[in-house]
Design a protein around this motif. Sequence first.
Motif, mmCIF file in Angstrom:
data_model
loop_
_atom_site.group_PDB
_atom_site.id
_atom_site.type_symbol
_atom_site.label_atom_id
_atom_site.label_comp_id
_atom_site.label_asym_id
_atom_site.label_seq_id
_atom_site.Cartn_x
_atom_site.Cartn_y
_atom_site.Cartn_z
ATOM 1 N N CYS A 76 0.856 -1.184 0.000
ATOM 2 C CA CYS A 76 0.000 0.000 0.000
ATOM 3 C C CYS A 76 0.889 1.230 0.000
ATOM 4 O O CYS A 76 1.838 1.312 0.773
ATOM 5 C CB CYS A 76 -0.896 -0.005 1.234
ATOM 6 S SG CYS A 76 -1.891 1.490 1.425
ATOM 7 N N MET A 78 0.704 5.498 0.344
ATOM 8 C CA MET A 78 -0.227 6.477 0.856
ATOM 9 C C MET A 78 0.414 7.862 0.888
ATOM 10 O O MET A 78 1.551 8.007 1.317
ATOM 11 C CB MET A 78 -0.627 6.064 2.275
ATOM 12 C CG MET A 78 -1.500 7.021 2.990
ATOM 13 S SD MET A 78 -1.605 6.459 4.703
ATOM 14 C CE MET A 78 -3.294 6.488 4.965
ATOM 15 N N THR A 87 -4.695 6.668 -1.450
ATOM 16 C CA THR A 87 -3.997 5.412 -1.258
ATOM 17 C C THR A 87 -4.032 4.616 -2.562
ATOM 18 O O THR A 87 -4.950 4.782 -3.373
ATOM 19 C CB THR A 87 -4.633 4.552 -0.136
ATOM 20 O OG1 THR A 87 -5.972 4.206 -0.521
ATOM 21 C CG2 THR A 87 -4.641 5.287 1.188
ATOM 22 N N THR A 89 -3.491 0.545 -3.385
ATOM 23 C CA THR A 89 -3.224 -0.800 -2.855
ATOM 24 C C THR A 89 -3.332 -1.813 -3.981
ATOM 25 O O THR A 89 -4.078 -1.631 -4.926
ATOM 26 C CB THR A 89 -4.212 -1.179 -1.737
ATOM 27 O OG1 THR A 89 -5.547 -1.092 -2.235
ATOM 28 C CG2 THR A 89 -4.071 -0.278 -0.526
#
Length: 93
Positions: A76, A78, A87, A89
């Motif tokens: 992930c 961010m 974000t 992912t």
Amino acid sequence: MSNRIWKIRGFEGTVLIFERSLPEGSLSESEIIVMLQRLVARHLNEGEVIGGSLRQGTAGYRHDFEVERARGQSFCLMTNGSGTHYTATIEVA
């Protein structure tokens, strides 16, 4: 066989304001970082963009464009530094 995707999400505080899925191979990690920085820039004024573009340690530097790996996720990225954050992912579709 399951496909892996980038799941891009934008938040204003904890409220989801944006979500998009992209095939994993469509962008590299460095391209994802640039995209996250571009998305967060939409929520900044000119002075904040300039401050976020300065070198770390320079007077007036802001953390708005820093991208870090979030803890607790298999993968992930961010953005941080402002109330609005994005974000990216890797997820299984």
